[in-house]
Design a protein around this motif. Structure first.
Motif, PDB file in Angstrom:
ATOM      1  N   ALA A  96       0.811  -1.437  -0.057  1.00  0.00           N
ATOM      2  CA  ALA A  96       0.131  -0.158   0.184  1.00  0.00           C
ATOM      3  C   ALA A  96       0.990   1.301  -0.013  1.00  0.00           C
ATOM      4  CB  ALA A  96      -0.893   0.059   1.212  1.00  0.00           C
ATOM      5  N   LEU A  97       0.306   2.385  -0.343  1.00  0.00           N
ATOM      6  CA  LEU A  97       1.106   3.694  -0.332  1.00  0.00           C
ATOM      7  C   LEU A  97       0.411   4.543   0.452  1.00  0.00           C
ATOM      8  CD1 LEU A  97       3.314   5.333  -1.662  1.00  0.00           C
ATOM      9  CD2 LEU A  97       1.755   6.244  -3.298  1.00  0.00           C
ATOM     10  N   GLN A  98       1.210   5.236   1.416  1.00  0.00           N
ATOM     11  CA  GLN A  98       0.542   6.250   2.215  1.00  0.00           C
ATOM     12  C   GLN A  98       0.648   7.419   1.667  1.00  0.00           C
ATOM     13  OE1 GLN A  98       3.039   7.738   6.057  1.00  0.00           O
ATOM     14  NE2 GLN A  98       1.236   6.584   7.281  1.00  0.00           N
ATOM     15  N   ILE A  99      -0.523   7.987   1.623  1.00  0.00           N
ATOM     16  CA  ILE A  99      -0.537   9.456   0.679  1.00  0.00           C
ATOM     17  C   ILE A  99      -0.748  10.474   1.679  1.00  0.00           C
ATOM     18  CG2 ILE A  99      -1.260   8.483  -1.427  1.00  0.00           C
ATOM     19  CD1 ILE A  99      -4.157   9.122  -0.771  1.00  0.00           C
ATOM     20  N   TRP A 100      -0.231  11.534   1.598  1.00  0.00           N
ATOM     21  CA  TRP A 100       0.401  12.585   2.783  1.00  0.00           C
ATOM     22  C   TRP A 100       0.590  13.935   2.390  1.00  0.00           C
ATOM     23  CZ3 TRP A 100       5.411  14.359   2.641  1.00  0.00           C
ATOM     24  CH2 TRP A 100       5.669  14.827   3.925  1.00  0.00           C
ATOM     25  N   HIS A 101       0.010  14.901   3.130  1.00  0.00           N
ATOM     26  CA  HIS A 101       0.397  16.292   2.720  1.00  0.00           C
ATOM     27  C   HIS A 101       0.925  16.546   4.171  1.00  0.00           C
ATOM     28  CE1 HIS A 101       0.021  20.758   2.609  1.00  0.00           C
ATOM     29  NE2 HIS A 101      -0.505  20.535   1.353  1.00  0.00           N
ATOM     30  N   MET A 170      -3.284  -1.042  -2.437  1.00  0.00           N
ATOM     31  CA  MET A 170      -4.101  -0.107  -1.869  1.00  0.00           C
ATOM     32  C   MET A 170      -3.646   1.212  -1.334  1.00  0.00           C
ATOM     33  SD  MET A 170      -5.097  -2.206   1.553  1.00  0.00           S
ATOM     34  CE  MET A 170      -6.548  -2.804   0.702  1.00  0.00           C
ATOM     35  N   VAL A 171      -4.326   2.237  -0.777  1.00  0.00           N
ATOM     36  CA  VAL A 171      -3.324   3.360  -0.363  1.00  0.00           C
ATOM     37  C   VAL A 171      -4.065   3.753   1.332  1.00  0.00           C
ATOM     38  CG1 VAL A 171      -3.433   4.577  -2.493  1.00  0.00           C
ATOM     39  CG2 VAL A 171      -5.244   5.042  -0.881  1.00  0.00           C
ATOM     40  N   GLU A 172      -3.076   4.178   1.972  1.00  0.00           N
ATOM     41  CA  GLU A 172      -3.364   4.491   3.424  1.00  0.00           C
ATOM     42  C   GLU A 172      -3.387   6.044   3.335  1.00  0.00           C
ATOM     43  OE1 GLU A 172      -1.792   2.517   7.206  1.00  0.00           O
ATOM     44  OE2 GLU A 172      -0.534   4.471   7.295  1.00  0.00           O
ATOM     45  N   VAL A 173      -4.465   6.858   3.767  1.00  0.00           N
ATOM     46  CA  VAL A 173      -4.493   8.218   4.223  1.00  0.00           C
ATOM     47  C   VAL A 173      -3.849   8.468   5.360  1.00  0.00           C
ATOM     48  CG1 VAL A 173      -6.136  10.072   4.450  1.00  0.00           C
ATOM     49  CG2 VAL A 173      -6.499   8.502   2.746  1.00  0.00           C
ATOM     50  N   HIS A 174      -2.647   9.388   5.380  1.00  0.00           N
ATOM     51  CA  HIS A 174      -2.034   9.735   6.411  1.00  0.00           C
ATOM     52  C   HIS A 174      -2.520  10.713   7.377  1.00  0.00           C
ATOM     53  CE1 HIS A 174       1.140  10.009   9.373  1.00  0.00           C
ATOM     54  NE2 HIS A 174       2.318  10.206   8.315  1.00  0.00           N
ATOM     55  N   ALA A 175      -3.260  10.139   8.393  1.00  0.00           N
ATOM     56  CA  ALA A 175      -3.917  11.348   9.209  1.00  0.00           C
ATOM     57  C   ALA A 175      -3.553  11.312  10.604  1.00  0.00           C
ATOM     58  CB  ALA A 175      -5.417  10.862   9.152  1.00  0.00           C
ATOM     59  N   ALA A 176      -2.162  11.080  10.782  1.00  0.00           N
ATOM     60  CA  ALA A 176      -1.364  11.023  11.934  1.00  0.00           C
ATOM     61  C   ALA A 176      -0.394  11.880  11.952  1.00  0.00           C
ATOM     62  CB  ALA A 176      -1.000   9.521  12.280  1.00  0.00           C
ATOM     63  N   ASN A 177       0.379  11.975  13.393  1.00  0.00           N
ATOM     64  CA  ASN A 177       1.823  12.362  13.488  1.00  0.00           C
ATOM     65  C   ASN A 177       2.055  14.052  13.069  1.00  0.00           C
ATOM     66  OD1 ASN A 177       2.237   9.647  13.954  1.00  0.00           O
ATOM     67  ND2 ASN A 177       3.765   9.186  12.254  1.00  0.00           N
TER      68      ASN A 177
END
Length: 356
Positions: A96-101, A170-177
């Motif tokens: 999976a790819l973690q997608i991030w801003h 799949m993707v993982e939405v980065h809503a952390a850290n």
């Protein structure tokens, strides 16, 4: 009895085991944030994970927070990632790819002078970022206007499409850290008024709109999300992290995501509390947990039904064959923090396996 080596149906895919590789920023991309053949080798070495979650990856240009992190917004980046996913799939793995801003964790010297954006104009205090000019303190971000937010949401959706084009399962939405979505979620960093500030419902609006857009783009059964309600990294805090966790777990049920990835603790130990119990109580989907699990605790966690999978970070970094080592009860290599973010293969692709 279900254990770490039991298969798992995860949304649209089947996993061989429940030992996941957590997303780990390694700063090995090329200058234009293009993944490299060395990255393909690194991830393929770890293809025995039930699921690899690749590192935080930029959805849009101009929001770099790590200098040499990868992106997924250009044709060159998509092609670079395709080499990674092909290598992992050829080795029998899922990825999976973690997608991030990066939000306010970005720095002007990493982004051609652009001022970072955030829900509110509040800078990260008492922490530093690596830049071409050396370590520097974080700068004051500017608050996003409401009418700027849809373009970022669209960026997440396009990043998800690009990830699928690049071959990710799949993707993982980065809503952390302490990055942009997390900055909206927690009241320590979100002081705005209007539809994206104030109540929990309003602070979570950005997260939910991102998840809905990404799910529409590639299907909810290929989308996960990562949360870190207790983590104080990037100067983050919330007045009620346990309550926020329980509320988010309940609210996420209706979105039928592939999984929820929960970081159970704080990197620095400043914030304490039990977020795992209320999340497990309220969330009906696949729950993946992370932070500080030994193989023994991970086995108990799965056997007792406290989670459905466990994601290992530095243990997978230093042990490409971690599932084999856990199965055999073999000793683990120790990670070298001095090479976590340095260029080249040292401390990246040269950790030994049981096979030598």
């Amino acid at each position: 009895m279900t254990d770490l080596f039991s298969p798992l149906t995860l949304g649209a895919i089947e996993l061989d085991n429940r030992i996941w590789m957590a997303p780990l920023t390694r700063c090995r991309a090329e200058g234009e944030h293009v993944p490299t053949p060395l990255m393909a080798e690194y991830y393929a070495q770890r293809a025995s994970a039930g699921l690899i979650i690749a590192e935080a990856t930029m959805i849009l240009p101009g929001n770099s927070a790590f200098w040499h992190e990868p992106g997924i917004y250009s044709a060159e980046q998509i092609a670079g990632w395709r080499k990674v996913t092909d290598a992992v799939h050829q080795a029998g793995g899922k990825i999976a790819l973690q997608i991030w801003h990066g939000g306010r964790a970005c720095h002007p010297d990493l982004n051609h002078g652009a001022i970072p954006v955030a829900p509110s104009a509040i800078a990260i205090a008492n922490e530093e970022v690596y830049t071409p000019k050396g370590k520097q303190g974080y700068t004051l971000p500017r608050a996003l206007s409401d009418d700027e937010i849809p373009a970022i949401i669209a960026g997440f959706a396009q990043a998800a499409r690009n990830a699928r084009t690049a071959g990710f399962d799949m993707v993982e939405v980065h809503a952390a850290n302490g990055y942009l979505i997390d900055e909206f979620l927690r009241d320590g960093s979100n002081h705005r008024e209007g539809p994206y500030g104030g109540s929990r419902e309003n602070r979570a609006r950005f997260l939910f709109e991102v998840l809905d857009a990404v799910s529409t783009a590639i299907g909810a059964n290929r989308v996960g999300v990562r949360l870190s309600p207790l983590n104080s990294f990037n100067d983050m805090k919330d007045s009620d992290p346990v309550g926020l966790s329980a509320w988010l777990a309940t609210s996420l049920n209706e979105r039928n995501l592939a999984y929820l990835h929960l970081m159970r603790a704080d990197f620095y130990g400043k914030q304490t509390g039990d977020v795992l119990t209320p999340v497990r109580q309220h969330y009906r989907g696949t729950l993946v947990v992370n932070m500080g699990y030994t193989p023994e605790e991970a086995q108990r966690t799965i056997a007792e039904g406290k989670a459905d999978a466990v994601a290992f970070g530095t243990a997978f970094l230093a042990n490409p064959d971690l599932p084999a080592r856990i199965r055999r009860g073999a000793p683990l290599n120790q990670p070298n923090p001095n090479t976590f973010y340095t260029p080249g293969p040292e401390g990246y692709t040269d950790y030994p396996t049981l096979a030598g």
